[in-house]
Design an enzyme around this catalytic site. Structure first.
Site, short mmCIF file in Angstrom:
data_model
loop_
_atom_site.label_atom_id
_atom_site.label_comp_id
_atom_site.label_asym_id
_atom_site.label_seq_id
_atom_site.Cartn_x
_atom_site.Cartn_y
_atom_site.Cartn_z
N SER A 133 50.46 -45.52 47.08
CA SER A 133 51.41 -45.68 45.99
C SER A 133 52.43 -44.51 46.03
O SER A 133 53.16 -44.37 47.00
CB SER A 133 50.66 -45.77 44.66
OG SER A 133 51.48 -46.30 43.64
N HIS A 155 46.23 -53.43 42.84
CA HIS A 155 46.97 -52.24 43.26
C HIS A 155 46.03 -51.08 43.59
O HIS A 155 46.26 -50.34 44.54
CB HIS A 155 47.96 -51.83 42.17
CG HIS A 155 48.84 -50.69 42.57
ND1 HIS A 155 49.78 -50.79 43.57
CD2 HIS A 155 48.92 -49.41 42.11
CE1 HIS A 155 50.41 -49.64 43.72
NE2 HIS A 155 49.90 -48.78 42.84
#
Length: 234
Positions: free
Chosen positions: A77, A212
């Site tokens: 990320s 995620h």
């Protein structure tokens, strides 16, 4: 010679995220956690405020830890963008480059990405927005004392990400592996695949089960996947 994997933390996290695995005898590589100011043993230091500043911190640690052996760089990320900028900084300085850049849970640099705009939000609203965006909850966010300790670094990192503009320059001469949770609503597969534009040495996209924060429920699968990706570099 054993390959070293430099692990950059995601937003708000520190090197402590990876340290429980550092001496795991089952890992097929040497794991080196990379630290950022404002967390863990560097808690008293002010967090970085720009991607360039954070990349310099990472580049210095990587250069020192790598020695003369082969190494790769991994980030998830925010950490994926930071990893890319760190490798770009190493390349610009003529330093020895990693054998592979591994990015996870991130659209390619330069693509639009959801903004936090955290400066306008109090702590409750900030955490609620983060949960909504990431689809992930952390028990520490529910403890006021822990939250007070963790949020400054998290706000700083996400502020950096909101302001992030990729450093100008051509593709890197480093192969790229892209990891993505198949149910990641934050990062579309097409946007993850665009990391191919960031390298002259080819890329691959690896789909993993989960959203995620896919690895938070199965760290061993992450290490197994990274071992498979890096096996060709050994």
């Amino acid at each position: 010679m054993t390959l070293t994997l430099m692990c950059l933390p995601y937003a708000g996290a520190g090197a402590g995220l990876f340290r429980p695995w550092q001496n795991d005898p089952g890992l097929p590589f040497r794991l080196v956690p990379v630290q950022l100011p404002g967390r863990d043993e560097w808690f008293v230091r002010e967090p970085c405020t720009t991607m360039a500043e954070a990349a310099r911190e990472c580049a210095e640690q990587i250069t020192e830890a790598a020695g003369s052996g082969p190494y790769a760089v991994f980030g998830h990320s925010f950490g994926a963008l930071l990893a890319h900028e760190t490798v770009r900084l190493l390349a610009a300085g003529g330093d020895r480059l990693p054998v592979r850049l591994i990015v996870s849970g991130a659209a390619a640099p330069g693509l639009p990405r959801p903004r936090m705009d955290g400066d306008a939000l109090d702590d409750e609203a900030f955490v609620a927005r983060l949960r909504s965006l990431v689809g992930y909850d952390h028990e520490a966010w529910h403890e006021p004392e822990l939250r007070e300790l963790l949020l400054p670094a998290l706000r700083a990192d996400l502020g950096i990400q909101d302001r992030y503009v990729p450093t100008p320059g051509g593709p890197l001469p480093v192969p790229v592996s892209v990891l993505r949770g198949m149910d990641d609503d934050l990062v579309g597969r097409a946007d993850a695949a665009r990391w191919d534009e960031c390298t002259t040495e080819g890329s691959e996209l690896v789909d993993l089960p989960g959203g995620h924060m896919y690895f938070s429920e199965d760290w061993p699968l992450l290490w197994k996947t990274l071992g498979s990706v890096l096996h060709r570099e050994a």
